[in-house]
Design a protein around this motif. Sequence first.
Motif, PDB file in Angstrom:
ATOM      1  N   GLY A 109      29.874  32.436  23.177  1.00 31.79           N
ATOM      2  CA  GLY A 109      29.544  31.693  24.047  1.00 31.79           C
ATOM      3  C   GLY A 109      29.311  30.463  24.208  1.00 31.79           C
ATOM      4  N   ARG A 110      28.504  30.328  22.165  1.00 28.56           N
ATOM      5  CA  ARG A 110      27.173  29.245  21.879  1.00 28.56           C
ATOM      6  C   ARG A 110      28.446  28.800  21.346  1.00 28.56           C
ATOM      7  NH1 ARG A 110      24.223  33.479  19.544  1.00 28.56           N
ATOM      8  NH2 ARG A 110      24.994  33.120  17.780  1.00 28.56           N
ATOM      9  N   CYS A 111      29.695  28.569  20.997  1.00 25.46           N
ATOM     10  CA  CYS A 111      30.440  27.401  20.774  1.00 25.46           C
ATOM     11  C   CYS A 111      30.933  26.603  21.686  1.00 25.46           C
ATOM     12  CB  CYS A 111      32.009  27.807  19.947  1.00 25.46           C
ATOM     13  SG  CYS A 111      31.460  28.609  17.633  1.00 25.46           S
ATOM     14  N   TRP A 112      30.983  27.667  22.748  1.00 26.33           N
ATOM     15  CA  TRP A 112      31.897  26.963  23.922  1.00 26.33           C
ATOM     16  C   TRP A 112      30.848  26.321  25.100  1.00 26.33           C
ATOM     17  CZ3 TRP A 112      36.577  27.191  24.323  1.00 26.33           C
ATOM     18  CH2 TRP A 112      37.363  26.500  25.306  1.00 26.33           C
ATOM     19  N   ALA A 113      29.004  26.561  24.375  1.00 25.37           N
ATOM     20  CA  ALA A 113      27.621  26.401  25.558  1.00 25.37           C
ATOM     21  C   ALA A 113      27.794  24.572  25.063  1.00 25.37           C
ATOM     22  CB  ALA A 113      26.903  27.306  25.500  1.00 25.37           C
ATOM     23  N   GLY A 114      27.797  24.143  23.131  1.00 29.74           N
ATOM     24  CA  GLY A 114      27.694  23.211  22.756  1.00 29.74           C
ATOM     25  C   GLY A 114      28.725  22.020  22.978  1.00 29.74           C
ATOM     26  N   LEU A 115      30.633  22.605  23.820  1.00 28.53           N
ATOM     27  CA  LEU A 115      30.984  21.083  23.930  1.00 28.53           C
ATOM     28  C   LEU A 115      30.687  21.079  26.057  1.00 28.53           C
ATOM     29  CD1 LEU A 115      33.964  23.752  21.943  1.00 28.53           C
ATOM     30  CD2 LEU A 115      32.786  20.643  21.408  1.00 28.53           C
ATOM     31  N   THR A 116      29.973  21.665  26.160  1.00 27.72           N
ATOM     32  CA  THR A 116      30.018  21.836  27.271  1.00 27.72           C
ATOM     33  C   THR A 116      28.706  20.986  27.796  1.00 27.72           C
ATOM     34  OG1 THR A 116      31.102  24.504  27.943  1.00 27.72           O
ATOM     35  CG2 THR A 116      30.222  23.193  29.630  1.00 27.72           C
ATOM     36  N   THR A 117      28.395  20.647  29.010  1.00 27.22           N
ATOM     37  CA  THR A 117      27.364  19.824  29.501  1.00 27.22           C
ATOM     38  C   THR A 117      26.768  20.211  30.532  1.00 27.22           C
ATOM     39  OG1 THR A 117      28.643  17.165  28.848  1.00 27.22           O
ATOM     40  CG2 THR A 117      26.960  17.568  30.656  1.00 27.22           C
ATOM     41  N   GLY A 118      25.432  20.703  29.824  1.00 23.88           N
ATOM     42  CA  GLY A 118      24.661  21.134  30.995  1.00 23.88           C
ATOM     43  C   GLY A 118      25.014  22.593  31.021  1.00 23.88           C
ATOM     44  N   ALA A 119      25.089  23.152  30.352  1.00 21.29           N
ATOM     45  CA  ALA A 119      25.704  24.302  29.645  1.00 21.29           C
ATOM     46  C   ALA A 119      24.549  25.766  30.148  1.00 21.29           C
ATOM     47  CB  ALA A 119      26.104  25.358  28.790  1.00 21.29           C
ATOM     48  N   ARG A 120      24.326  26.824  31.216  1.00 17.48           N
ATOM     49  CA  ARG A 120      23.725  27.540  31.664  1.00 17.48           C
ATOM     50  C   ARG A 120      23.595  28.202  30.061  1.00 17.48           C
ATOM     51  NH1 ARG A 120      25.569  30.747  36.135  1.00 17.48           N
ATOM     52  NH2 ARG A 120      27.319  28.936  36.472  1.00 17.48           N
ATOM     53  N   ALA A 121      22.029  29.460  30.077  1.00 15.02           N
ATOM     54  CA  ALA A 121      22.197  29.999  28.646  1.00 15.02           C
ATOM     55  C   ALA A 121      23.196  30.763  28.386  1.00 15.02           C
ATOM     56  CB  ALA A 121      20.902  31.102  29.397  1.00 15.02           C
ATOM     57  N   VAL A 122      23.504  31.646  27.308  1.00 16.00           N
ATOM     58  CA  VAL A 122      25.029  31.678  26.784  1.00 16.00           C
ATOM     59  C   VAL A 122      24.250  33.790  27.614  1.00 16.00           C
ATOM     60  CG1 VAL A 122      26.108  32.973  24.954  1.00 16.00           C
ATOM     61  CG2 VAL A 122      25.630  30.257  25.226  1.00 16.00           C
ATOM     62  N   ASP A 123      23.847  33.837  27.584  1.00 17.36           N
ATOM     63  CA  ASP A 123      23.252  34.968  27.866  1.00 17.36           C
ATOM     64  C   ASP A 123      23.246  35.058  29.381  1.00 17.36           C
ATOM     65  OD1 ASP A 123      22.719  36.386  25.354  1.00 17.36           O
ATOM     66  OD2 ASP A 123      20.614  36.410  25.337  1.00 17.36           O
ATOM     67  N   GLU A 124      22.793  34.322  30.051  1.00 16.25           N
ATOM     68  CA  GLU A 124      23.120  34.335  31.864  1.00 16.25           C
ATOM     69  C   GLU A 124      24.782  34.720  31.815  1.00 16.25           C
ATOM     70  OE1 GLU A 124      21.894  31.444  35.244  1.00 16.25           O
ATOM     71  OE2 GLU A 124      21.621  30.710  33.192  1.00 16.25           O
ATOM     72  N   ALA A 125      25.407  33.387  31.360  1.00 12.62           N
ATOM     73  CA  ALA A 125      26.999  33.517  31.464  1.00 12.62           C
ATOM     74  C   ALA A 125      27.615  35.467  31.714  1.00 12.62           C
ATOM     75  CB  ALA A 125      27.711  32.611  30.812  1.00 12.62           C
ATOM     76  N   LEU A 126      26.882  35.514  30.155  1.00 10.50           N
ATOM     77  CA  LEU A 126      27.548  36.568  30.095  1.00 10.50           C
ATOM     78  C   LEU A 126      27.338  37.440  31.046  1.00 10.50           C
ATOM     79  CD1 LEU A 126      27.157  37.065  25.929  1.00 10.50           C
ATOM     80  CD2 LEU A 126      29.316  36.824  27.293  1.00 10.50           C
ATOM     81  N   ASP A 127      25.817  37.501  31.154  1.00 11.73           N
ATOM     82  CA  ASP A 127      25.090  38.855  32.379  1.00 11.73           C
ATOM     83  C   ASP A 127      25.922  39.148  33.959  1.00 11.73           C
ATOM     84  OD1 ASP A 127      23.390  40.854  32.741  1.00 11.73           O
ATOM     85  OD2 ASP A 127      21.878  39.338  34.825  1.00 11.73           O
ATOM     86  N   LEU A 128      26.562  37.923  34.515  1.00  9.02           N
ATOM     87  CA  LEU A 128      27.601  37.540  35.657  1.00  9.02           C
ATOM     88  C   LEU A 128      28.137  38.626  35.460  1.00  9.02           C
ATOM     89  CD1 LEU A 128      27.294  33.642  36.197  1.00  9.02           C
ATOM     90  CD2 LEU A 128      26.264  35.227  37.092  1.00  9.02           C
ATOM     91  N   VAL A 129      29.512  38.636  33.773  1.00 12.46           N
ATOM     92  CA  VAL A 129      30.162  39.238  34.193  1.00 12.46           C
ATOM     93  C   VAL A 129      30.107  40.922  33.454  1.00 12.46           C
ATOM     94  CG1 VAL A 129      31.618  37.362  33.962  1.00 12.46           C
ATOM     95  CG2 VAL A 129      30.910  38.424  31.584  1.00 12.46           C
ATOM     96  N   GLY A 130      29.352  41.306  33.246  1.00 11.92           N
ATOM     97  CA  GLY A 130      28.903  42.028  32.734  1.00 11.92           C
ATOM     98  C   GLY A 130      29.002  42.482  31.030  1.00 11.92           C
ATOM     99  N   LEU A 131      28.800  41.351  30.395  1.00  6.44           N
ATOM    100  CA  LEU A 131      29.490  41.357  29.337  1.00  6.44           C
ATOM    101  C   LEU A 131      27.705  41.710  27.785  1.00  6.44           C
ATOM    102  CD1 LEU A 131      32.803  39.573  27.727  1.00  6.44           C
ATOM    103  CD2 LEU A 131      32.318  41.826  28.686  1.00  6.44           C
ATOM    104  N   LEU A 132      26.598  41.331  28.483  1.00  7.90           N
ATOM    105  CA  LEU A 132      25.634  41.148  28.119  1.00  7.90           C
ATOM    106  C   LEU A 132      25.830  42.430  26.771  1.00  7.90           C
ATOM    107  CD1 LEU A 132      23.354  39.171  27.473  1.00  7.90           C
ATOM    108  CD2 LEU A 132      22.686  40.625  29.215  1.00  7.90           C
ATOM    109  N   PRO A 133      25.468  43.918  27.185  1.00  6.13           N
ATOM    110  CA  PRO A 133      24.902  44.320  26.552  1.00  6.13           C
ATOM    111  C   PRO A 133      26.339  44.646  25.247  1.00  6.13           C
ATOM    112  CG  PRO A 133      25.030  45.534  28.697  1.00  6.13           C
ATOM    113  CD  PRO A 133      26.386  44.095  28.894  1.00  6.13           C
ATOM    114  N   ARG A 134      27.657  43.446  25.160  1.00  4.40           N
ATOM    115  CA  ARG A 134      28.448  43.668  24.032  1.00  4.40           C
ATOM    116  C   ARG A 134      28.063  42.598  23.159  1.00  4.40           C
ATOM    117  NH1 ARG A 134      31.675  47.713  22.893  1.00  4.40           N
ATOM    118  NH2 ARG A 134      33.856  46.314  22.801  1.00  4.40           N
ATOM    119  N   ARG A 135      27.713  41.465  23.472  1.00  8.52           N
ATOM    120  CA  ARG A 135      27.089  40.808  23.126  1.00  8.52           C
ATOM    121  C   ARG A 135      27.313  40.041  21.622  1.00  8.52           C
ATOM    122  NH1 ARG A 135      22.735  38.531  21.153  1.00  8.52           N
ATOM    123  NH2 ARG A 135      22.603  36.433  22.247  1.00  8.52           N
TER     124      ARG A 135
END
Length: 331
Positions: A109-135
């Motif tokens: 997520g951090r690698c992808w966020a580094g290539l994304t303009t105005g990216a939301r927090a990685v943990d926020e994106a992971l939480d949206l899809v239910g992957l935060l516990p698997r970070r």
Amino acid sequence: MTDTSRSRPAVEARGLHRRYGPSGPAGFEAVRGLDLDVAPGELFALLGTNGAGKTSTLEVLEGLAAPSGGEVRVLGLDPLRERAALRPRIGVMLQEGGFPGELTVAETGRCWAGLTTGARAVDEALDLVGLLPRRAVRVKQLSGGERRRLDLATALLGRPEVLFLDEPSTGLDPEARAAVWRLIRQLRADGTTVVLTTHYLEEAEELADRLAIMHHGRVVTGGTVAEVLAAHPARISFELPERTGPHASLDLPVLPGARPELDGRRVLLRTPDLQGTLTELLGWAARHRVELARLDARSASLEEAFLAVAASGGPAPAAAPARPETAGRAA
């Protein structure tokens, strides 16, 4: 003052062609003159048989491939020539993400966020899809469904105005699929335009404002789910009691527009007017005190419409494009 930007399609294609290989029989034309309009804030589903041209169409709209002919615009921009301006405003979920297996979910997520303009927090994106516990889990240790959710999380990092989803539910179990559906509905409610392809017809039926069904590179039919199903008859089936004997057809009422098919005592009626035909049938049964055993009445399904397209054989005739207002504005 009228906001004219809302009146323009968020995604549009005119006469889109995409060809692989050289001209002539040595090449293959995957998309054959497709027209498409998707309104801002709309969820549009692109369906089709295997090889129908869905992914080929999506890749051009996403700016990942050049059209062989025709024009496309996303948010008013050419997705290939103006990719730098468009890319921060769209999200793309490919059929396969192909992320390095040794990275953890959070690192990906951090690698992808580094290539994304105005990216939301990685943990926020992971939480949206239910992957935060698997970070902290490595990508190679994720299940197929979890990898699909990671693909979706990276597509959502940039808070896209237009989101392209290519088979988003592949590999998901029913619980995860329902969660993804809720998320997609919320994104649409928040104003995101969503274009998705799917082989899950229930997914399109549940989510899509409009849809189009492709076959051999062309759109054969489209519109709202109700408009697509209106072209296919509803079905009423039941069994007549024993006392009607082998000449059951003589005892049946005359039901305008309904086509009866008999198999012994089993009767199947196909009708364009489900409510009217069922009302007449039940009235006849009540008057004659006839019990209609195993009575089943249902509208045509999207599966029936899809199978009718698949059974049509050759490509849809180019001379009969569907009208925009009745075919999802995709001909």
